[in-house]
Design a protein around this motif. Structure first.
Motif, PDB file in Angstrom:
ATOM      1  N   GLU A  95      38.479  57.355  22.281  1.00 24.24           N
ATOM      2  CA  GLU A  95      38.377  56.111  23.037  1.00 24.24           C
ATOM      3  C   GLU A  95      39.513  56.039  24.051  1.00 24.24           C
ATOM      4  OE1 GLU A  95      37.763  52.674  20.396  1.00 24.24           O
ATOM      5  OE2 GLU A  95      37.189  54.096  18.835  1.00 24.24           O
ATOM      6  N   ILE A  96      39.134  55.993  25.327  1.00 26.52           N
ATOM      7  CA  ILE A  96      40.132  55.942  26.404  1.00 26.52           C
ATOM      8  C   ILE A  96      39.811  54.761  27.327  1.00 26.52           C
ATOM      9  CG2 ILE A  96      40.525  58.434  26.338  1.00 26.52           C
ATOM     10  CD1 ILE A  96      38.803  58.644  28.909  1.00 26.52           C
ATOM     11  N   SER A  97      40.682  54.533  28.302  1.00 23.40           N
ATOM     12  CA  SER A  97      40.437  53.489  29.297  1.00 23.40           C
ATOM     13  C   SER A  97      39.761  54.100  30.517  1.00 23.40           C
ATOM     14  CB  SER A  97      41.762  52.842  29.707  1.00 23.40           C
ATOM     15  OG  SER A  97      42.539  53.775  30.444  1.00 23.40           O
ATOM     16  N   LYS A  98      39.230  53.245  31.384  1.00 19.08           N
ATOM     17  CA  LYS A  98      38.653  53.712  32.649  1.00 19.08           C
ATOM     18  C   LYS A  98      39.751  54.334  33.519  1.00 19.08           C
ATOM     19  CE  LYS A  98      35.054  53.522  35.613  1.00 19.08           C
ATOM     20  NZ  LYS A  98      35.546  54.288  36.760  1.00 19.08           N
ATOM     21  N   THR A  99      40.970  53.804  33.416  1.00 17.90           N
ATOM     22  CA  THR A  99      42.096  54.396  34.145  1.00 17.90           C
ATOM     23  C   THR A  99      42.300  55.839  33.698  1.00 17.90           C
ATOM     24  OG1 THR A  99      43.205  52.257  34.420  1.00 17.90           O
ATOM     25  CG2 THR A  99      44.596  54.220  34.575  1.00 17.90           C
ATOM     26  N   ASP A 100      42.285  56.085  32.388  1.00 21.66           N
ATOM     27  CA  ASP A 100      42.398  57.457  31.872  1.00 21.66           C
ATOM     28  C   ASP A 100      41.235  58.315  32.387  1.00 21.66           C
ATOM     29  OD1 ASP A 100      44.634  56.815  30.301  1.00 21.66           O
ATOM     30  OD2 ASP A 100      43.401  56.307  28.561  1.00 21.66           O
ATOM     31  N   ALA A 101      40.022  57.737  32.368  1.00 16.81           N
ATOM     32  CA  ALA A 101      38.834  58.487  32.801  1.00 16.81           C
ATOM     33  C   ALA A 101      38.987  58.942  34.253  1.00 16.81           C
ATOM     34  CB  ALA A 101      37.581  57.630  32.632  1.00 16.81           C
ATOM     35  N   SER A 102      39.588  58.101  35.091  1.00 12.85           N
ATOM     36  CA  SER A 102      39.811  58.466  36.495  1.00 12.85           C
ATOM     37  C   SER A 102      40.794  59.621  36.612  1.00 12.85           C
ATOM     38  CB  SER A 102      40.342  57.260  37.281  1.00 12.85           C
ATOM     39  OG  SER A 102      39.418  56.203  37.230  1.00 12.85           O
ATOM     40  N   VAL A 103      41.822  59.617  35.772  1.00 16.54           N
ATOM     41  CA  VAL A 103      42.796  60.719  35.754  1.00 16.54           C
ATOM     42  C   VAL A 103      42.091  62.025  35.367  1.00 16.54           C
ATOM     43  CG1 VAL A 103      44.846  61.638  34.579  1.00 16.54           C
ATOM     44  CG2 VAL A 103      44.786  59.229  35.280  1.00 16.54           C
TER      45      VAL A 103
ATOM     46  N   LEU B 191      37.250  41.084  48.745  1.00 11.63           N
ATOM     47  CA  LEU B 191      38.050  40.744  47.558  1.00 11.63           C
ATOM     48  C   LEU B 191      38.931  41.934  47.216  1.00 11.63           C
ATOM     49  CD1 LEU B 191      38.770  39.151  44.911  1.00 11.63           C
ATOM     50  CD2 LEU B 191      36.801  40.297  43.863  1.00 11.63           C
ATOM     51  N   HIS B 192      40.240  41.724  47.172  1.00 12.71           N
ATOM     52  CA  HIS B 192      41.156  42.811  46.812  1.00 12.71           C
ATOM     53  C   HIS B 192      41.545  42.707  45.342  1.00 12.71           C
ATOM     54  CE1 HIS B 192      42.601  43.827  51.155  1.00 12.71           C
ATOM     55  NE2 HIS B 192      41.297  43.798  51.026  1.00 12.71           N
ATOM     56  N   LEU B 193      41.228  43.754  44.595  1.00 14.27           N
ATOM     57  CA  LEU B 193      41.599  43.872  43.187  1.00 14.27           C
ATOM     58  C   LEU B 193      42.465  45.098  43.016  1.00 14.27           C
ATOM     59  CD1 LEU B 193      38.081  43.426  41.491  1.00 14.27           C
ATOM     60  CD2 LEU B 193      39.832  41.661  41.823  1.00 14.27           C
ATOM     61  N   ASP B 194      43.261  45.155  41.958  1.00 14.28           N
ATOM     62  CA  ASP B 194      43.924  46.422  41.668  1.00 14.28           C
ATOM     63  C   ASP B 194      43.066  47.226  40.685  1.00 14.28           C
ATOM     64  OD1 ASP B 194      44.531  45.596  39.076  1.00 14.28           O
ATOM     65  OD2 ASP B 194      46.699  45.545  39.379  1.00 14.28           O
ATOM     66  N   THR B 195      43.519  48.417  40.334  1.00 10.23           N
ATOM     67  CA  THR B 195      42.666  49.311  39.536  1.00 10.23           C
ATOM     68  C   THR B 195      42.428  48.760  38.121  1.00 10.23           C
ATOM     69  OG1 THR B 195      44.659  50.631  39.065  1.00 10.23           O
ATOM     70  CG2 THR B 195      43.204  51.419  40.800  1.00 10.23           C
ATOM     71  N   ASP B 196      43.421  48.083  37.526  1.00  9.07           N
ATOM     72  CA  ASP B 196      43.203  47.506  36.193  1.00  9.07           C
ATOM     73  C   ASP B 196      42.088  46.458  36.240  1.00  9.07           C
ATOM     74  OD1 ASP B 196      45.209  49.005  34.971  1.00  9.07           O
ATOM     75  OD2 ASP B 196      46.737  47.459  35.221  1.00  9.07           O
ATOM     76  N   GLU B 197      42.148  45.614  37.259  1.00 12.04           N
ATOM     77  CA  GLU B 197      41.141  44.551  37.373  1.00 12.04           C
ATOM     78  C   GLU B 197      39.751  45.136  37.638  1.00 12.04           C
ATOM     79  OE1 GLU B 197      43.673  40.824  39.095  1.00 12.04           O
ATOM     80  OE2 GLU B 197      43.417  42.525  40.435  1.00 12.04           O
ATOM     81  N   ALA B 198      39.692  46.133  38.520  1.00 14.47           N
ATOM     82  CA  ALA B 198      38.401  46.764  38.821  1.00 14.47           C
ATOM     83  C   ALA B 198      37.838  47.460  37.583  1.00 14.47           C
ATOM     84  CB  ALA B 198      38.561  47.760  39.973  1.00 14.47           C
ATOM     85  N   ASN B 199      38.701  48.149  36.847  1.00 12.82           N
ATOM     86  CA  ASN B 199      38.246  48.852  35.638  1.00 12.82           C
ATOM     87  C   ASN B 199      37.810  47.877  34.545  1.00 12.82           C
ATOM     88  OD1 ASN B 199      38.722  51.323  36.809  1.00 12.82           O
ATOM     89  ND2 ASN B 199      40.783  51.533  35.942  1.00 12.82           N
ATOM     90  N   ALA B 200      38.511  46.757  34.434  1.00 12.29           N
ATOM     91  CA  ALA B 200      38.161  45.756  33.412  1.00 12.29           C
ATOM     92  C   ALA B 200      36.784  45.157  33.684  1.00 12.29           C
ATOM     93  CB  ALA B 200      39.212  44.658  33.357  1.00 12.29           C
ATOM     94  N   ALA B 201      36.429  45.042  34.968  1.00  8.97           N
ATOM     95  CA  ALA B 201      35.129  44.447  35.334  1.00  8.97           C
ATOM     96  C   ALA B 201      34.064  45.517  35.563  1.00  8.97           C
ATOM     97  CB  ALA B 201      35.284  43.595  36.589  1.00  8.97           C
ATOM     98  N   TRP B 202      34.478  46.795  35.494  1.00 12.37           N
ATOM     99  CA  TRP B 202      33.563  47.925  35.720  1.00 12.37           C
ATOM    100  C   TRP B 202      32.943  47.841  37.120  1.00 12.37           C
ATOM    101  CZ3 TRP B 202      33.980  51.744  32.345  1.00 12.37           C
ATOM    102  CH2 TRP B 202      33.053  52.780  32.352  1.00 12.37           C
ATOM    103  N   VAL B 203      33.817  47.653  38.113  1.00 11.51           N
ATOM    104  CA  VAL B 203      33.383  47.602  39.513  1.00 11.51           C
ATOM    105  C   VAL B 203      34.218  48.568  40.335  1.00 11.51           C
ATOM    106  CG1 VAL B 203      32.574  45.205  39.442  1.00 11.51           C
ATOM    107  CG2 VAL B 203      34.982  45.677  40.023  1.00 11.51           C
TER     108      VAL B 203
END
Lengths: 212, 212
Positions: A95-103, B191-203
């Motif tokens: 189980e990883i994060s989307k951030t990890d998946a991008s890496v 809309l400007h999001l950072d990578t954590d926000e984009a990953n959390a919303a899967w966008v």
């Protein structure tokens, strides 16, 4: 409403139930990247006749984090220090994060734990060997663990989805839609988020959220 | 309501305005970690008499991403490949995600661009030198850029905050509260999001959100 006392009663009951739900304080547990290995995969990665060593308890009863970690590799990069959670499971699940998946350059799906059919492949590197798994890499779907007594008190059922308000009063308050409810007598009340979700809402383990 | 036609009119006008807002399709721009340097800091990190070279345009008119990148270091670790955005600014500003901050072991605040007082310190490493800045490291506050004509059409003002529904139909739909509106004739709707926000919303960049 005057003409329909039954409807009024139903709506009132629903509103009371919602008010009750929204009062309950639910603590957050942030899940960092981690791995569950099958015995076969452990044997290849760490060597037969070795055992994981307990590092610390995790909140889910019966499971514990091990000292041992693995590395995983994708086409774009690698992610280190993925902690093992023991005891082993029938199938390897990472189980990883989307951030990890991008890496890594991989595209694991958002999945409930154990739902691995068609999930992403990945290369796993341990101190004694390397494995390529065809599936098992996922991004965990956010969910709330309930004990049956807690679920009953709040009027929620296993498999139901609710909305959760998180980070209220902070700089990044948000509402998570479609939060899955999991009920088991092995669980205690806790919202499980991954690091991307926790960072997006500016919350950490132990912070309180509410169903809304 | 029958007794108060004025109130009814006000409410109707508000509902119509909200419906109009919620129909407008707003594209997402995901901001990856990046840095704006002052001329002085550029000189130390990359050498006097050198210039950043254009890598590609960014959506904000007049600015562009450079080929040059920096590394930053905190007490726990480092983050590489932080792309410079040129031209230079009066003050150095480095925008990272909370995920990056955890890697560094630093605690930058969530801030609007340019609001650097009391933001986090960090060590910056370039090919020609190293600098310790006392402040300048932030996590960007999510916001929507509006051109004045777009703002007028949607009935929103600079500095107002709205709620944004993101990721609808995906596995991680959510509602961002407190999304700041910025209006300038240099902006276009995004809309400007950072990578954590984009990953959390899967966008991802280019996906559409709505004010709700």
């Amino acid at each position: 409403m005057d003409q329909n006392p039954e409807l009024a009663q139903q709506i009132t009951a629903k509103v009371v139930e919602r008010m009750e739900r929204s009062k309950t304080q639910i603590p957050i547990g942030v899940s960092n990247r981690h791995a569950h290995l099958s015995q076969d995969h452990w044997d290849v990665l760490f060597g037969k006749d070795t055992q994981p060593r307990k590092f610390r308890a995790v909140k889910q009863p019966g499971f514990w984090a091990a000292y041992e970690t693995i590395k995983i590799e994708g086409p774009k990069g690698e992610v280190n220090n993925i902690r093992l959670v023991a005891p082993h499971r029938p199938k390897t699940q990472i189980e990883i994060s989307k951030t990890d998946a991008s890496v890594l350059g991989l595209r694991p799906p958002v999945r409930d734990s154990g739902q691995l059919d068609g999930s992403a492949p990945v290369r796993i590197i341990g101190p004694k060997g390397t494995i390529e798994i065809k599936e098992g890499l996922i991004i965990a779907r956010r969910h709330i663990h309930f004990h049956p007594l807690e679920a009953q008190a709040m009027g929620v059922k296993d498999g139901e989805v609710v909305r959760v308000r998180a980070g209220t009063g902070g700089p990044r308050a948000l509402i998570f839609e479609d939060v899955l409810i999991r009920v088991s007598d092995k669980f205690s009340l806790e919202l499980h988020l991954d690091t991307d979700e926790a960072n997006a809402a500016w919350v950490k383990s132990g912070d309180i959220v509410n169903i809304c």
